[in-house]
Design a protein around this motif. Structure first.
Motif, PDB file in Angstrom:
ATOM      1  N   ASP A 284      37.186  42.032  34.317  1.00 40.95           N
ATOM      2  CA  ASP A 284      36.674  40.409  35.819  1.00 40.95           C
ATOM      3  C   ASP A 284      35.872  40.591  36.411  1.00 40.95           C
ATOM      4  N   VAL A 285      35.023  39.987  36.309  1.00 41.13           N
ATOM      5  CA  VAL A 285      33.961  39.589  37.261  1.00 41.13           C
ATOM      6  C   VAL A 285      34.169  39.288  38.692  1.00 41.13           C
ATOM      7  N   VAL A 286      34.344  39.927  39.780  1.00 46.35           N
ATOM      8  CA  VAL A 286      35.324  39.090  41.419  1.00 46.35           C
ATOM      9  C   VAL A 286      33.927  39.759  42.311  1.00 46.35           C
TER      10      VAL A 286
ATOM     11  N   ASP B 254      38.602  32.079  40.324  1.00 42.34           N
ATOM     12  CA  ASP B 254      38.007  31.929  41.349  1.00 42.34           C
ATOM     13  C   ASP B 254      37.320  33.220  41.098  1.00 42.34           C
ATOM     14  N   LYS B 255      37.140  34.058  39.618  1.00 44.14           N
ATOM     15  CA  LYS B 255      36.740  34.739  38.772  1.00 44.14           C
ATOM     16  C   LYS B 255      36.525  35.265  37.550  1.00 44.14           C
ATOM     17  N   VAL B 256      35.688  35.304  37.208  1.00 42.13           N
ATOM     18  CA  VAL B 256      34.724  35.239  35.788  1.00 42.13           C
ATOM     19  C   VAL B 256      35.637  36.808  34.836  1.00 42.13           C
ATOM     20  N   ARG B 257      35.950  36.164  33.531  1.00 41.77           N
ATOM     21  CA  ARG B 257      36.094  36.959  32.728  1.00 41.77           C
ATOM     22  C   ARG B 257      35.516  37.177  31.465  1.00 41.77           C
TER      23      ARG B 257
ATOM     24  N   ILE C 170      28.357  44.548  31.875  1.00 39.85           N
ATOM     25  CA  ILE C 170      28.415  44.801  33.807  1.00 39.85           C
ATOM     26  C   ILE C 170      26.509  45.184  34.062  1.00 39.85           C
ATOM     27  N   ALA C 171      26.006  46.282  32.669  1.00 39.65           N
ATOM     28  CA  ALA C 171      24.425  46.849  33.623  1.00 39.65           C
ATOM     29  C   ALA C 171      23.727  45.644  33.175  1.00 39.65           C
ATOM     30  N   LEU C 172      23.739  44.641  33.174  1.00 37.92           N
ATOM     31  CA  LEU C 172      22.752  43.136  33.249  1.00 37.92           C
ATOM     32  C   LEU C 172      23.535  42.179  34.417  1.00 37.92           C
ATOM     33  N   LEU C 173      24.599  42.760  34.793  1.00 40.74           N
ATOM     34  CA  LEU C 173      25.084  41.470  36.317  1.00 40.74           C
ATOM     35  C   LEU C 173      24.456  42.896  37.340  1.00 40.74           C
TER      36      LEU C 173
ATOM     37  N   PRO D  52      28.007  39.549  46.619  1.00 41.99           N
ATOM     38  CA  PRO D  52      28.337  40.993  45.972  1.00 41.99           C
ATOM     39  C   PRO D  52      29.403  41.038  44.464  1.00 41.99           C
ATOM     40  N   LEU D  53      29.407  41.714  43.664  1.00 43.01           N
ATOM     41  CA  LEU D  53      29.686  41.848  42.541  1.00 43.01           C
ATOM     42  C   LEU D  53      30.590  42.646  42.474  1.00 43.01           C
TER      43      LEU D  53
END
Length: 160
Positions: A5-7, A125-128, A141-144, A152-153
């Motif tokens: 998850d990206v939070v 409120d998150k991106v999976r 993850i490296a791309l983001l 801030p992620l």
């Protein structure tokens, strides 16, 4: 299938500690003696007080230093405009948490445009992000991390 998850979250206990340290430093500093300089926290909102705009900015500088030392990303702060009146000044600062729909769509678009073999979806409120291989997820993850996002992620809930 592996996923994560990206939070965008702020540790509220660490924020409270940073506010307390700021308050203590303001009380002890000689240049703030006898002034109305202070900082207050109510849930996801901070209010900075001072006698002038300069003092409010000084309190803000102290607060950002304390937050950085405690590992809180200061880009989560959404500073409001300065309100002056009656010889006093104050600024209300909002703590941004969660990924809103627009930012979620932007993250999904970035992941899809990168041609990685992963899928992204908005979950509240998150991106999976899910994929078949762990390496693909690490590339996402490296791309983001390289992306210039104004939020801030954090990456959590990694499942294999």
């Amino acid at each position: 299938m592996p996923s994560f998850d990206v939070v965008s979250e702020v540790d509220m206990q660490e924020l409270r500690n940073a506010v307390d340290q700021t308050r203590r430093e303001v009380e002890n500093r000689y240049d703030f003696k006898g002034s109305a300089a202070d900082v207050e926290q109510s849930e996801a909102e901070l209010t900075l007080f001072g006698d002038s705009e300069f003092q409010v900015d000084q309190v803000m500088d102290i607060l950002t230093q304390k937050m950085a030392k405690r590992g809180i990303d200061v880009s989560c702060l959404d500073s409001g405009k300065l309100e002056e009146g009656g010889g006093k000044a104050r600024r209300i600062i909002t703590i941004r948490q969660g990924i809103d729909q627009d930012m979620g769509k932007k993250i999904i678009r970035m992941v899809k445009d990168s041609k990685l073999k992963v899928q992204a979806s908005i979950q509240g409120d998150k991106v999976r992000i899910t994929g078949k291989k762990r390496d693909d997820l690490q590339d996402a993850i490296a791309l983001l991390r390289k992306a210039e996002l104004d939020l801030p992620l954090q990456y959590d809930n990694f499942r294999d």
